[in-house]
Design a protein around this motif. Structure first.
Motif, PDB file in Angstrom:
ATOM      1  N   UNK A  93       0.759  -0.905   0.051  1.00 43.57           N
ATOM      2  CA  UNK A  93       0.429   0.197  -0.297  1.00 43.57           C
ATOM      3  C   UNK A  93       0.956   0.874   0.027  1.00 43.57           C
ATOM      4  N   UNK A  94       0.174   2.437  -0.913  1.00 46.65           N
ATOM      5  CA  UNK A  94       1.165   3.369  -0.661  1.00 46.65           C
ATOM      6  C   UNK A  94       0.829   4.586   0.574  1.00 46.65           C
ATOM      7  N   UNK A  95       1.751   4.978   0.969  1.00 49.42           N
ATOM      8  CA  UNK A  95       1.570   6.052   1.919  1.00 49.42           C
ATOM      9  C   UNK A  95       0.182   7.366   1.830  1.00 49.42           C
ATOM     10  N   UNK A  96      -0.527   7.076   0.978  1.00 49.74           N
ATOM     11  CA  UNK A  96      -1.219   8.217   0.866  1.00 49.74           C
ATOM     12  C   UNK A  96      -2.448   8.061   1.398  1.00 49.74           C
ATOM     13  N   UNK A  97      -3.417   9.826   1.795  1.00 49.31           N
ATOM     14  CA  UNK A  97      -4.144   9.744   2.900  1.00 49.31           C
ATOM     15  C   UNK A  97      -5.756   9.238   1.527  1.00 49.31           C
ATOM     16  N   UNK A  98      -6.588   8.489   2.452  1.00 51.34           N
ATOM     17  CA  UNK A  98      -7.596   8.388   2.085  1.00 51.34           C
ATOM     18  C   UNK A  98      -8.272   8.833   0.759  1.00 51.34           C
ATOM     19  N   UNK A  99      -8.207  10.194   0.936  1.00 44.23           N
ATOM     20  CA  UNK A  99      -8.926  11.310   0.027  1.00 44.23           C
ATOM     21  C   UNK A  99      -8.065  11.925  -1.004  1.00 44.23           C
ATOM     22  N   UNK A 201       1.387   1.179  12.151  1.00 46.31           N
ATOM     23  CA  UNK A 201       3.021   1.062  12.153  1.00 46.31           C
ATOM     24  C   UNK A 201       3.286   0.450  11.631  1.00 46.31           C
ATOM     25  N   UNK A 202       4.799   0.541  10.664  1.00 47.88           N
ATOM     26  CA  UNK A 202       5.895   0.246  10.218  1.00 47.88           C
ATOM     27  C   UNK A 202       6.368  -0.634  11.528  1.00 47.88           C
ATOM     28  N   UNK A 203       7.051  -1.675  11.575  1.00 46.86           N
ATOM     29  CA  UNK A 203       8.354  -2.164  11.960  1.00 46.86           C
ATOM     30  C   UNK A 203       9.465  -0.943  11.903  1.00 46.86           C
ATOM     31  N   UNK A 204       9.772  -0.390  10.722  1.00 49.94           N
ATOM     32  CA  UNK A 204      10.745   0.262  10.541  1.00 49.94           C
ATOM     33  C   UNK A 204      10.380   2.063  10.980  1.00 49.94           C
ATOM     34  N   UNK A 205       8.754   2.030  11.776  1.00 47.10           N
ATOM     35  CA  UNK A 205       8.694   2.931  12.047  1.00 47.10           C
ATOM     36  C   UNK A 205       7.911   3.922  11.505  1.00 47.10           C
ATOM     37  N   UNK A 206       7.639   3.330  10.005  1.00 44.72           N
ATOM     38  CA  UNK A 206       6.721   4.927   9.038  1.00 44.72           C
ATOM     39  C   UNK A 206       5.057   3.897   9.666  1.00 44.72           C
TER      40      UNK A 206
END
Length: 255
Positions: A93-99, A201-206
């Protein structure tokens, strides 16, 4: 640690709640949120109409590891099967906002945003015509009421109804909680339903955008991980959990 994004109309849960999506394994749940089956219940026309709780599961372990690959023998918990299972754990999944890529449907007194990428095939948008037509006809009070209900019932937030005067979205007042979606009409189990602004969040903090309602994959086959994309419905995935829809129903109050 990346900066938190918060979706319009959503509020972050208290700091003790969070979920870490491990890169090749389970979801790690912190804060002991309630976890229960959530059955999609039909109306008299066999259309999706409301959620009803089933069996509850413990989240007392800190963290509680929940299966992400779909093949654990201890569902909803992880048993390590992801290490030998045939699945692709990649978080695509790309880190975009839902909107960011949502289509806007314009109606008389409402607008509705629709990001089809997050469809989980729960079908709450179809009764009484459909949410799109009802939004377009929202000058009519009954159509407006139904449009708000149908958009707000979408567990993933794909659909959101907005008042055109205030441009504020309508959202159920969810307490932080997790749901194991069960779709008895089509004979399949759905994703893990996060409610009430639980951060992920992901393991690397993202971090992923904080949302009032979002569904993440449990069958291991989504092409938009960690989010659910409805693949469970196509493959008729079942978690084989014992439980019946005998508990509370979804709250009816929206902002």
């Amino acid at each position: 640690m990346s900066r938190l994004k918060i979706e319009t109309g959503s509020s972050p849960a208290k700091e003790r709640f969070s979920i870490t999506v491990t890169e090749k394994g389970p979801y790690l749940v912190y804060g002991r949120p309630p976890l229960a089956e959530q059955f999609i219940m039909p109306n008299e026309l066999n259309e999706s109409w409301y959620f009803q709780e089933g069996k509850h599961f413990s989240t007392e372990s800190e963290p509680t590891a929940l299966c992400r690959c779909g093949v654990s023998h201890r569902k909803p918990y992880c048993d390590g099967s992801h290490e030998t299972a045939r699945w692709n754990p990649e978080l695509t999944a790309v880190p975009d906002s839902l909107l960011d890529e949502a289509e806007v449907i314009d109606g008389g007194t409402l607008q509705m945003t629709d990001n089809e990428k997050y469809c989980v095939f729960a079908r709450f948008c179809h009764p009484h015509g459909d949410a799109w037509t009802l939004t377009e006809e929202s000058d009519d009070p009954e159509a407006r009421k139904l449009a708000i209900r149908e958009a707000s019932m979408c567990p993933s937030g794909r659909l959101m109804a907005w008042d055109k005067d205030t441009m504020k979205p309508y959202e159920f007042r969810f307490e932080p909680g997790l749901g194991l979606i069960e779709d008895i009409t089509i004979g399949a189990s759905g994703g893990l339903w996060l409610r009430g602004g639980i951060p992920m969040r992901r393991e690397d903090g993202r971090t992923y955008e904080i949302r009032n309602r979002v569904v993440v994959c449990r069958c291991g086959q989504s092409a938009n991980k960690p989010y659910c994309d409805g693949t469970h419905a196509a493959i008729k995935w079942k978690d084989n959990l014992e439980g019946e829809p005998v508990g509370e129903t979804l709250p009816e109050e929206v902002y």
